[in-house]
Design a protein around this motif. Structure first.
Motif, PDB file in Angstrom:
ATOM      1  N   HIS A   4       0.835  -1.199   0.000  1.00  0.00           N
ATOM      2  CA  HIS A   4       0.000   0.000   0.000  1.00  0.00           C
ATOM      3  C   HIS A   4       0.871   1.251   0.000  1.00  0.00           C
ATOM      4  CE1 HIS A   4      -2.928   2.939   0.921  1.00  0.00           C
ATOM      5  NE2 HIS A   4      -2.539   3.100   2.175  1.00  0.00           N
ATOM      6  N   ALA A   5       0.718   2.091  -1.001  1.00  0.00           N
ATOM      7  CA  ALA A   5       1.546   3.284  -1.119  1.00  0.00           C
ATOM      8  C   ALA A   5       1.156   4.312  -0.080  1.00  0.00           C
ATOM      9  CB  ALA A   5       1.383   3.877  -2.520  1.00  0.00           C
ATOM     10  N   GLN A   6       2.121   5.080   0.369  1.00  0.00           N
ATOM     11  CA  GLN A   6       1.870   6.156   1.319  1.00  0.00           C
ATOM     12  C   GLN A   6       1.144   7.292   0.628  1.00  0.00           C
ATOM     13  OE1 GLN A   6       2.493   6.126   4.576  1.00  0.00           O
ATOM     14  NE2 GLN A   6       3.187   4.011   4.356  1.00  0.00           N
ATOM     15  N   GLY A   7       0.343   7.993   1.401  1.00  0.00           N
ATOM     16  CA  GLY A   7      -0.306   9.189   0.876  1.00  0.00           C
ATOM     17  C   GLY A   7      -1.435   8.909  -0.071  1.00  0.00           C
ATOM     18  N   VAL A   8      -2.202   7.863   0.188  1.00  0.00           N
ATOM     19  CA  VAL A   8      -3.339   7.584  -0.674  1.00  0.00           C
ATOM     20  C   VAL A   8      -4.296   8.754  -0.602  1.00  0.00           C
ATOM     21  CG1 VAL A   8      -5.360   6.141  -0.983  1.00  0.00           C
ATOM     22  CG2 VAL A   8      -3.164   5.104  -0.451  1.00  0.00           C
ATOM     23  N   VAL A   9      -4.707   9.225  -1.745  1.00  0.00           N
ATOM     24  CA  VAL A   9      -5.607  10.373  -1.790  1.00  0.00           C
ATOM     25  C   VAL A   9      -6.999   9.868  -2.068  1.00  0.00           C
ATOM     26  CG1 VAL A   9      -6.167  12.537  -2.949  1.00  0.00           C
ATOM     27  CG2 VAL A   9      -3.785  11.859  -2.628  1.00  0.00           C
ATOM     28  N   ALA A  10      -7.926  10.182  -1.186  1.00  0.00           N
ATOM     29  CA  ALA A  10      -9.312   9.778  -1.384  1.00  0.00           C
ATOM     30  C   ALA A  10     -10.196  10.949  -1.073  1.00  0.00           C
ATOM     31  CB  ALA A  10      -9.663   8.597  -0.471  1.00  0.00           C
ATOM     32  N   ALA A  11     -11.287  11.055  -1.773  1.00  0.00           N
ATOM     33  CA  ALA A  11     -12.200  12.162  -1.549  1.00  0.00           C
ATOM     34  C   ALA A  11     -12.824  12.040  -0.186  1.00  0.00           C
ATOM     35  CB  ALA A  11     -13.295  12.140  -2.617  1.00  0.00           C
ATOM     36  N   GLN A  12     -12.898  13.165   0.507  1.00  0.00           N
ATOM     37  CA  GLN A  12     -13.500  13.167   1.829  1.00  0.00           C
ATOM     38  C   GLN A  12     -15.011  13.235   1.644  1.00  0.00           C
ATOM     39  OE1 GLN A  12     -11.903  16.034   4.496  1.00  0.00           O
ATOM     40  NE2 GLN A  12     -13.628  15.945   5.897  1.00  0.00           N
ATOM     41  N   VAL A  13     -15.678  12.112   1.988  1.00  0.00           N
ATOM     42  CA  VAL A  13     -17.123  12.040   1.807  1.00  0.00           C
ATOM     43  C   VAL A  13     -17.774  11.836   3.148  1.00  0.00           C
ATOM     44  CG1 VAL A  13     -17.064  11.169  -0.540  1.00  0.00           C
ATOM     45  CG2 VAL A  13     -16.890   9.581   1.353  1.00  0.00           C
ATOM     46  N   ASN A  14     -18.973  12.393   3.290  1.00  0.00           N
ATOM     47  CA  ASN A  14     -19.640  12.198   4.563  1.00  0.00           C
ATOM     48  C   ASN A  14     -20.275  10.819   4.585  1.00  0.00           C
ATOM     49  OD1 ASN A  14     -22.080  12.341   3.163  1.00  0.00           O
ATOM     50  ND2 ASN A  14     -22.197  14.561   3.453  1.00  0.00           N
ATOM     51  N   ARG A  15     -20.693  10.402   5.772  1.00  0.00           N
ATOM     52  CA  ARG A  15     -21.179   9.051   5.951  1.00  0.00           C
ATOM     53  C   ARG A  15     -22.390   8.723   5.100  1.00  0.00           C
ATOM     54  NH1 ARG A  15     -24.200   6.819  11.298  1.00  0.00           N
ATOM     55  NH2 ARG A  15     -24.797   4.828  10.477  1.00  0.00           N
ATOM     56  N   PHE A  54      -8.116   3.081   3.722  1.00  0.00           N
ATOM     57  CA  PHE A  54      -6.731   3.543   3.762  1.00  0.00           C
ATOM     58  C   PHE A  54      -6.657   5.038   4.074  1.00  0.00           C
ATOM     59  CE2 PHE A  54      -5.662  -0.042   0.576  1.00  0.00           C
ATOM     60  CZ  PHE A  54      -5.476  -0.920   1.625  1.00  0.00           C
ATOM     61  N   TRP A  55      -7.557   5.800   3.466  1.00  0.00           N
ATOM     62  CA  TRP A  55      -7.581   7.242   3.710  1.00  0.00           C
ATOM     63  C   TRP A  55      -7.900   7.544   5.169  1.00  0.00           C
ATOM     64  CZ3 TRP A  55     -11.913  10.147   5.187  1.00  0.00           C
ATOM     65  CH2 TRP A  55     -11.697  11.537   5.229  1.00  0.00           C
ATOM     66  N   LEU A  56      -8.869   6.839   5.710  1.00  0.00           N
ATOM     67  CA  LEU A  56      -9.267   7.070   7.095  1.00  0.00           C
ATOM     68  C   LEU A  56      -8.126   6.713   8.047  1.00  0.00           C
ATOM     69  CD1 LEU A  56     -11.768   8.003   8.661  1.00  0.00           C
ATOM     70  CD2 LEU A  56     -12.386   5.594   8.953  1.00  0.00           C
ATOM     71  N   ALA A  57      -7.413   5.616   7.759  1.00  0.00           N
ATOM     72  CA  ALA A  57      -6.282   5.212   8.600  1.00  0.00           C
ATOM     73  C   ALA A  57      -5.174   6.255   8.564  1.00  0.00           C
ATOM     74  CB  ALA A  57      -5.742   3.854   8.140  1.00  0.00           C
ATOM     75  N   GLU A  58      -4.956   6.865   7.393  1.00  0.00           N
ATOM     76  CA  GLU A  58      -3.932   7.899   7.274  1.00  0.00           C
ATOM     77  C   GLU A  58      -4.332   9.165   8.027  1.00  0.00           C
ATOM     78  OE1 GLU A  58      -2.941   8.551   3.239  1.00  0.00           O
ATOM     79  OE2 GLU A  58      -1.885   6.633   3.025  1.00  0.00           O
ATOM     80  N   GLN A  59      -5.622   9.486   8.005  1.00  0.00           N
ATOM     81  CA  GLN A  59      -6.083  10.639   8.768  1.00  0.00           C
ATOM     82  C   GLN A  59      -5.849  10.426  10.255  1.00  0.00           C
ATOM     83  OE1 GLN A  59      -6.987  13.336   6.874  1.00  0.00           O
ATOM     84  NE2 GLN A  59      -6.391  11.811   5.333  1.00  0.00           N
ATOM     85  N   GLN A  60      -6.054   9.213  10.711  1.00  0.00           N
ATOM     86  CA  GLN A  60      -5.834   8.898  12.126  1.00  0.00           C
ATOM     87  C   GLN A  60      -4.365   9.075  12.504  1.00  0.00           C
ATOM     88  OE1 GLN A  60      -6.042   4.766  13.437  1.00  0.00           O
ATOM     89  NE2 GLN A  60      -7.336   5.378  15.162  1.00  0.00           N
ATOM     90  N   LYS A  82     -14.419   2.140  12.986  1.00  0.00           N
ATOM     91  CA  LYS A  82     -13.618   1.011  13.448  1.00  0.00           C
ATOM     92  C   LYS A  82     -13.517  -0.104  12.411  1.00  0.00           C
ATOM     93  CE  LYS A  82     -14.614   1.868  18.318  1.00  0.00           C
ATOM     94  NZ  LYS A  82     -15.207   1.329  19.572  1.00  0.00           N
ATOM     95  N   ARG A  83     -14.632  -0.415  11.743  1.00  0.00           N
ATOM     96  CA  ARG A  83     -14.600  -1.511  10.773  1.00  0.00           C
ATOM     97  C   ARG A  83     -13.694  -1.175   9.596  1.00  0.00           C
ATOM     98  NH1 ARG A  83     -20.492  -1.842   7.992  1.00  0.00           N
ATOM     99  NH2 ARG A  83     -19.730  -3.977   7.844  1.00  0.00           N
ATOM    100  N   TYR A  84     -13.586   0.115   9.244  1.00  0.00           N
ATOM    101  CA  TYR A  84     -12.735   0.514   8.122  1.00  0.00           C
ATOM    102  C   TYR A  84     -11.261   0.577   8.529  1.00  0.00           C
ATOM    103  CZ  TYR A  84     -17.084   1.334   5.771  1.00  0.00           C
ATOM    104  OH  TYR A  84     -18.324   1.140   5.214  1.00  0.00           O
ATOM    105  N   LEU A  85     -11.019   0.908   9.788  1.00  0.00           N
ATOM    106  CA  LEU A  85      -9.641   0.864  10.284  1.00  0.00           C
ATOM    107  C   LEU A  85      -9.147  -0.582  10.323  1.00  0.00           C
ATOM    108  CD1 LEU A  85      -9.766   3.504  13.165  1.00  0.00           C
ATOM    109  CD2 LEU A  85      -8.789   3.766  10.875  1.00  0.00           C
ATOM    110  N   LYS A  86     -10.050  -1.520  10.611  1.00  0.00           N
ATOM    111  CA  LYS A  86      -9.684  -2.938  10.567  1.00  0.00           C
ATOM    112  C   LYS A  86      -9.321  -3.352   9.154  1.00  0.00           C
ATOM    113  CE  LYS A  86     -12.266  -4.861  14.468  1.00  0.00           C
ATOM    114  NZ  LYS A  86     -13.335  -5.822  14.865  1.00  0.00           N
ATOM    115  N   ILE A  87     -10.105  -2.895   8.200  1.00  0.00           N
ATOM    116  CA  ILE A  87      -9.822  -3.214   6.798  1.00  0.00           C
ATOM    117  C   ILE A  87      -8.449  -2.685   6.401  1.00  0.00           C
ATOM    118  CG2 ILE A  87     -10.489  -2.681   4.419  1.00  0.00           C
ATOM    119  CD1 ILE A  87     -13.401  -2.783   5.315  1.00  0.00           C
ATOM    120  N   ALA A  88      -8.153  -1.450   6.805  1.00  0.00           N
ATOM    121  CA  ALA A  88      -6.861  -0.851   6.474  1.00  0.00           C
ATOM    122  C   ALA A  88      -5.716  -1.629   7.112  1.00  0.00           C
ATOM    123  CB  ALA A  88      -6.834   0.604   6.931  1.00  0.00           C
ATOM    124  N   ALA A  89      -5.909  -2.075   8.351  1.00  0.00           N
ATOM    125  CA  ALA A  89      -4.860  -2.810   9.058  1.00  0.00           C
ATOM    126  C   ALA A  89      -4.633  -4.190   8.433  1.00  0.00           C
ATOM    127  CB  ALA A  89      -5.228  -2.954  10.529  1.00  0.00           C
TER     128      ALA A  89
END
Length: 218
Positions: A4-15, A54-60, A82-89
């Protein structure tokens, strides 16, 4: 397999928008005919989920704790992240396109049960092409390779200080004879149930070892 490359750019979307996008993409098959349905739709959903994770994990990692919490609150994601941070991990060694052929539900399943499916996830790194069929095959092999071990009954329970004690499971009898006899002994002799049971076990052990001799009554 690419990492996974550093600095993944993803659009910030609301829930609401993100969840709506995923649901609409995942349910596209309901509005399309079989002839027109494209599996590319599911692939886009899977990649979107991974990009977002990945974007959410980088924001954290990049934001302060206060800023990160504010981001979640502003986007209505508090408690949902939390479920998306698990996916990123779990899938941090992959790129979104590497896993595009896995259906979204399987991505969630593998991430939320990563300990159970760790061998499956590790094996994906060895595949030149990761497909839904390959994941299903690896999962099936893992299930069949594990022979169920019979559970050994145990009466031991642990104490917080590291010690242990024995606990006899409940005795279920239609006649209730064991319980009735034990209660009678307790009432008549004034001993605790533990004392009587310990004495009975000692007598049984002595009998098995031949230390008791049966005498004929006169």
């Amino acid at each position: 397999m690419m990492t996974h490359a550093q600095g993944v750019v993803a659009a910030q979307v609301n829930r609401p928008n993100f969840e709506q996008f995923v649901e609409e993409k995942a349910n596209t098959s309901k509005s399309f005919s079989t002839e027109n349905f494209s599996f590319q739709t599911l692939a886009e959903v899977t990649k979107t989920i991974l990009h977002h994770a990945f974007w959410l994990a980088e924001q954290q990692q990049q934001l302060s704790s206060k800023e990160y919490k504010k981001l979640l609150l502003d986007q209505g994601w508090k408690g949902e992240e939390k479920r998306y941070l698990k996916i990123a991990a779990v899938f941090g060694k992959f790129l979104p396109q590497d896993l595009a052929q896995i259906e979204p539900r399987t991505i969630y399943q593998l991430a939320e049960n990563s300990k159970k499916y760790q061998q499956v996830i590790d094996r994906l790194l060895d595949l030149s092409a990761i497909t839904q069929e390959a994941v299903r095959s690896l999962t099936k092999k893992q299930r069949t390779s594990k022979e169920p071990r019979p559970e050994k009954p145990s009466i031991w329970r642990r104490l917080k200080n590291g010690g242990r004690y024995c606990q006899i499971p409940p005795i279920h009898e239609a006649s209730e004879s064991t319980g009735i006899t034990l209660q009678k002994m307790m009432d008549e002799e004034g001993f605790s149930a533990q004392h009587i049971v310990a004495e009975a076990i000692a007598l049984r052990q002595a009998y098995k070892e031949g230390q008791l001799v049966r005498s004929s009554g006169r």
